[in-house]
Design a protein around this motif. Structure first.
Motif, short mmCIF file in Angstrom:
data_model
loop_
_atom_site.label_atom_id
_atom_site.label_comp_id
_atom_site.label_asym_id
_atom_site.label_seq_id
_atom_site.Cartn_x
_atom_site.Cartn_y
_atom_site.Cartn_z
N LYS A 100 40.32 79.00 26.31
CA LYS A 100 39.24 79.97 26.08
C LYS A 100 39.37 81.15 27.05
CE LYS A 100 34.41 80.52 25.21
NZ LYS A 100 34.79 81.67 24.39
N ASP A 101 39.16 82.37 26.50
CA ASP A 101 39.24 83.56 27.35
C ASP A 101 38.02 83.65 28.27
OD1 ASP A 101 41.58 84.37 26.17
OD2 ASP A 101 40.59 85.69 24.71
N TYR A 102 38.28 84.15 29.47
CA TYR A 102 37.17 84.46 30.38
C TYR A 102 37.52 85.73 31.15
CZ TYR A 102 39.95 82.26 34.12
OH TYR A 102 40.93 81.95 35.01
N TYR A 103 36.56 86.24 31.89
CA TYR A 103 36.71 87.53 32.56
C TYR A 103 36.30 87.45 34.03
CZ TYR A 103 36.59 89.14 27.72
OH TYR A 103 36.84 89.32 26.38
N TRP A 104 37.02 88.19 34.85
CA TRP A 104 36.59 88.46 36.23
C TRP A 104 36.25 89.94 36.31
CZ3 TRP A 104 35.61 84.79 39.70
CH2 TRP A 104 36.28 83.56 39.63
N ASN B 171 31.49 86.64 41.94
CA ASN B 171 32.25 85.51 42.49
C ASN B 171 32.40 84.38 41.49
OD1 ASN B 171 32.74 86.55 45.15
ND2 ASN B 171 30.57 86.23 45.57
N SER B 172 32.26 84.69 40.21
CA SER B 172 32.35 83.66 39.20
C SER B 172 32.89 84.27 37.91
CB SER B 172 30.95 83.07 38.98
OG SER B 172 31.02 81.99 38.09
N THR B 173 33.18 83.40 36.97
CA THR B 173 33.78 83.85 35.70
C THR B 173 32.70 84.25 34.70
OG1 THR B 173 33.72 81.58 34.95
CG2 THR B 173 35.75 82.33 35.98
N LEU B 174 33.10 85.06 33.73
CA LEU B 174 32.20 85.49 32.66
C LEU B 174 32.81 85.12 31.31
CD1 LEU B 174 31.34 89.04 34.02
CD2 LEU B 174 29.71 87.17 33.69
N TYR B 175 31.97 84.61 30.43
CA TYR B 175 32.42 84.28 29.07
C TYR B 175 31.66 85.12 28.05
CZ TYR B 175 35.00 80.21 30.69
OH TYR B 175 35.91 79.39 31.32
#
Lengths: 256, 256
Positions: free
Chosen positions: A203-207, B52-56
């Motif tokens: 699954k794609d995620y973003y920083w 400081n964390s990932t985003l979906y």
């Protein structure tokens, strides 16, 4: 004999960050210090408050008996400190020293500054301090003299109702700091760039990352001051009304 | 033929809240709508961002193909929408309709307004809409005509650079709403009261509660407008400088 001023210290990097330890040390020279700060890093929390969850306070043991860690945001810390620990308004609230600059638009994202703004809303003279160095082991000692000076001035003269100070310190040896400059917030912003990755489950995620872009060449700005070796002091308030736009909007005759 | 305007819709109550469903419905009359909103309630998150964390992001199926839920804050939603979904600036960003008022000082705690302010920082005309009714099943239909009118005006005339509109709608039947009033943010605040309880393990914890206190009797304020049957529109900006305080601070001669 006059009672020593009561000083509330908080931050957003957490109660054990080197920046707040230095700020506590400086404030002890000026008054009686009570610390209420987050139990974990809360950077970039802005003016968030905890309304749908519980809050905990824990007394932190150590050389100073008046230290409490809080499970909430920096703004929660100020609210809890005033209402449940101090049971009075302190004479001063200081927040920081933040690990990293909170100049220009960063004031709005910053947990450090939001804690100070919250104190301002509650009628408490308040200052946020930030050092333009993100290193956890940054040298905060260089700013000692200046922070003491600014806080002493605020204790002596107080601040106009609703004015909070946003103080940013350049990453320079004390001898190279040219002085303190009263500034306005520069018109600068972050140009975001998201680092898109794929997690082990596909699954794609973003920083969130980004580049800070200063579009403001004014020599009366905090960015100019910092780039030219000065400590910037921006008076901040929480009236977000764009007063200059009221006339324009009235000219729309939106009800007709 | 002119292309339809591109409208980004977000909120802080979550993508399935009745308020945003109504706002999406109204905006479809005015342009092409893309929705990027939090996957869970994010009220009172202020201008928090996720660093400081990932985003979906998750595409939400339904009648409209252009809807995405986001694991982050309202401000994260705007940043992700512009950079990773739209790949351009929309012609308008609307946030809401919030379940509950965001008048006066609430602008600073509100995730709804912070999303709109973030769009403003990025140079996008932006409006936050709130209904002064916290009920999940509040009647949002009464405000339909007014929201459409305000959004259409902004699409037609745009907004001065950096001005965002904070629109609050009283809890009244449409026929009883007297019109739209351009206002300033009232000087009001929350008087906190913490509800202290003991958890099953014997440890104390706190719930934040409070009473909203309006100290401002001005008839040009949002609180006055709402109390007198008007929709309040406050132009908001993100220059938090207290410009009026600069001269006073310079008079301190802090470097001497």
């Amino acid at each position: 004999m006059t009672a020593k001023p009561l000083i509330l210290v908080t931050n957003d990097d957490g109660i054990f960050a080197p920046g707040i330890r230095m700020l506590i040390d400086i404030m002890k020279e000026l008054g009686d210090v009570v610390v209420v700060a987050p139990d974990k890093p809360q950077s970039a929390m802005g003016h968030a408050i905890t309304i749908n969850s519980t809050l905990y306070l824990n007394r932190v043991s150590g050389e100073n008996d008046n230290e409490y860690s809080c499970s909430g945001t920096p703004v929660d810390c100020v609210k809890l400190a005033v209402n449940e620990i101090l049971h009075q308004k302190p004479d001063l609230c200081v927040s920081g020293i933040n690990h990293g600059s909170n100049s220009s638009i960063n004031v709005i994202y910053s947990g450090t500054m939001s804690a100070a703004v919250e104190a301002g809303i509650e009628g408490i003279p308040a200052i946020g301090f930030s050092l333009a160095d993100f290193d956890w082991n940054a040298d905060f000692s260089q700013s000692r003299k200046f922070i003491r000076n600014i806080a002493a001035h605020v204790l002596e003269r107080s601040l106009s109702n609703g004015t909070i100070l946003n103080v940013n310190i350049p990453k320079l040896p004390e001898a190279d700091i040219k002085g303190i400059k009263i500034c306005r917030q520069a018109k600068a912003m972050w140009m975001e760039k998201f680092d898109k990755r794929t997690n082990p489950n596909g699954k794609d995620y973003y920083w969130l990352t980004g580049e800070f872009v200063n579009q403001d060449e004014g020599e009366d700005t905090d960015e100019w001051a910092l780039a030219n070796g000065y400590i910037s002091v921006v008076p901040v308030h929480y009236d977000m009304t764009a007063h200059h736009a009221i006339q324009e909007l009235n000219s729309w005759k939106i009800n007709e």
